[in-house]
Enzyme design. Structure first.
Site, PDB file in Angstrom:
ATOM      1  N   ARG A  83      -4.382 -11.903  23.237  1.00 25.43           N
ATOM      2  CA  ARG A  83      -3.838 -12.858  22.251  1.00 25.43           C
ATOM      3  C   ARG A  83      -5.037 -13.465  21.540  1.00 25.43           C
ATOM      4  O   ARG A  83      -5.875 -14.120  22.181  1.00 25.43           O
ATOM      5  CB  ARG A  83      -3.012 -13.935  22.959  1.00 25.43           C
TER       6      ARG A  83
ATOM      7  N   HIS B  39       3.027 -10.138  15.736  1.00 18.67           N
ATOM      8  CA  HIS B  39       3.424 -10.404  17.130  1.00 18.67           C
ATOM      9  C   HIS B  39       4.361  -9.274  17.560  1.00 18.67           C
ATOM     10  O   HIS B  39       5.574  -9.474  17.730  1.00 18.67           O
ATOM     11  CB  HIS B  39       4.107 -11.771  17.209  1.00 18.67           C
TER      12      HIS B  39
ATOM     13  N   GLN C 248       6.831  -9.574  20.584  1.00 15.35           N
ATOM     14  CA  GLN C 248       7.959 -10.478  20.325  1.00 15.35           C
ATOM     15  C   GLN C 248       9.082  -9.708  19.635  1.00 15.35           C
ATOM     16  O   GLN C 248      10.264  -9.880  19.959  1.00 15.35           O
ATOM     17  CB  GLN C 248       7.490 -11.650  19.435  1.00 15.35           C
TER      18      GLN C 248
ATOM     19  N   ASP D  70      10.848 -19.808  12.924  1.00 10.51           N
ATOM     20  CA  ASP D  70       9.670 -19.982  13.782  1.00 10.51           C
ATOM     21  C   ASP D  70       8.957 -21.262  13.331  1.00 10.51           C
ATOM     22  O   ASP D  70       9.239 -21.790  12.239  1.00 10.51           O
ATOM     23  CB  ASP D  70       8.754 -18.741  13.651  1.00 10.51           C
TER      24      ASP D  70
ATOM     25  N   CYS E  69      11.636 -17.557  18.381  1.00 10.29           N
ATOM     26  CA  CYS E  69      10.752 -16.933  19.370  1.00 10.29           C
ATOM     27  C   CYS E  69      10.249 -17.947  20.387  1.00 10.29           C
ATOM     28  O   CYS E  69       9.846 -17.573  21.481  1.00 10.29           O
ATOM     29  CB  CYS E  69       9.578 -16.256  18.679  1.00 10.29           C
TER      30      CYS E  69
ATOM     31  N   ARG F 142      11.839 -10.696  26.618  1.00 13.01           N
ATOM     32  CA  ARG F 142      10.400 -10.426  26.609  1.00 13.01           C
ATOM     33  C   ARG F 142      10.017  -9.679  27.885  1.00 13.01           C
ATOM     34  O   ARG F 142       9.191  -8.773  27.875  1.00 13.01           O
ATOM     35  CB  ARG F 142       9.600 -11.750  26.530  1.00 13.01           C
TER      36      ARG F 142
END
Ligand code: CP
Ligand code: NVA
Length: 327
Positions: free
Chosen positions: A123, A150, A153, A245, A285, A313
């Site tokens: 990340r 991402h 995700q 988001d 998310c 996830r």
């Protein structure tokens, strides 16, 4: 139709989509078959809790290094849990542990970790950092979020959309808010799989044109509609699901005040939800900021789908690890 654990093993073993030892840095590098395979395996893992069936344990335990420059709840815990369920091991490396690119060159971190572990999840602030890791590692690298994308995700988002899809009608998703990493991943995943996506972002905060162009090209092949709309009201019209988001992503904290002002008309609130198709559900998310991009009421009313998204996830990333690392 559900398949047996033995058939699931065969599906992973056959690797018909060509996942083995591949990186997962950008969805733009993946084929539709690769995305579909992650979803197919994830669905089987989720069903009857096959995800921790002893027949799927690694006989030679694999190790995943998790290099994180930014905080995380979902990504960290779902990757670590996936590795535990498969009887592998995850090594979490917090932002200050490694000093990626500061204490040590990205190239050297990639080369060194490759001598110990079977895969690296990272990340990062800059997408180029995860690209550099992939370039210099000799083991597969997974993008666990960058400023640009991402991808892990999006796997969970699509699985959730498929689970809640209306019967017999092609899925229509709406997105309101920032044209950020999450929207970029959604644009590619949706267009690849024939899911229509209308997004409304304030001027100056639209998605990266390269992602939009790619998505429009894929959409032309799959029959999806990919559209940037002038207002959130236009974007949500007839949508089966509405996604938002945070307005300020990790690394943009200094812009928070200005962003809160600019994004206010793009809030996912009760009124906006009423303009979507009857029975429409909300997605996020997470982490969510109640009272900013989503109201407390919408968050509470749609907790089920949003938490299902978080649960997914685990299933999708476990599927990804199995496909990349083999059995
Ligand atoms: N959605 C997501 O990636 O959450 P975390 O930042 O908590 O990992
Ligand atoms: N766009 C958000 C996503 C967090 C999961 C961020 O990058 O901070």
């Amino acid at each position: 139709m559900a398949i047996s654990v033995e058939e699931l093993r065969q599906l992973v073993e056959e690797d018909s989509a060509g996942w083995r030892k591949q990186n997962c840095v950008s969805l733009r590098d993946l084929t539709a078959a690769q995305i579909e395979m992650v979803l197919q395996v994830a669905k089987e893992l989720k069903r009857h809790d096959l995800g921790r069936h002893p027949s799927l344990f690694w006989r030679y335990p694999r190790t995943l290094a998790m290099l994180f420059q930014k905080p995380s709840l979902r990504t960290r815990v779902s990757f670590e849990t996936s590795m535990a369920h498969l009887q592998g091991h995850a090594v979490y490396l917090a932002p200050d542990d490694v000093g990626l690119g500061i204490r040590e060159a990205v190239e050297d971190v990639a080369g060194t970790l490759s001598r110990w572990v079977d895969s690296i999840a990272a990340r990062v602030y800059h997408h180029t950092t995860v690209q550099q890791l992939a370039q210099h590692a000799t083991v597969p690298v997974i993008n666990a979020l960058s400023d640009l994308e991402h991808p892990v995700q999006a796997f969970a988002d699509i699985l959730t959309l498929q689970e809640y899809a209306p019967a017999g009608a092609p899925m229509r998703l709406a997105y309101t808010g920032d044209g950020n990493n999450v929207l970029h991943a959604l644009l590619i995943a949706c267009s690849r799989l024939g899911i229509s996506l209308r997004a409304a972002c304030p001027p100056g905060y639209e998605p990266n044109p390269a992602y939009l162009e790619d998505a429009q090209q894929y959409a032309a092949q799959t029959g999806a509609e990919i559209l940037l709309c002038a207002t959130p009201q236009e974007a949500v019209k007839d949508a089966h699901a509405v996604y938002t988001d945070v307005w300020t992503s990790m690394g943009q904290e200094e812009e928070k005040q200005e962003r809160n002002r600019t994004f206010a008309p793009y809030q996912l609130n009760e009124q906006l939800m009423t303009m979507a198709a009857p029975g429409a559900f909300a997605l996020h998310c997470m982490p969510a900021h109640r009272g900013e991009e989503i109201t407390e009421g919408v968050m509470n009313a749609h907790k089920h789908t949003i938490l299902e998204q978080a649960e997914n996830r685990l299933h999708t990333q476990k599927a990804l690890l199995m496909l990349i690392l083999g059995l």
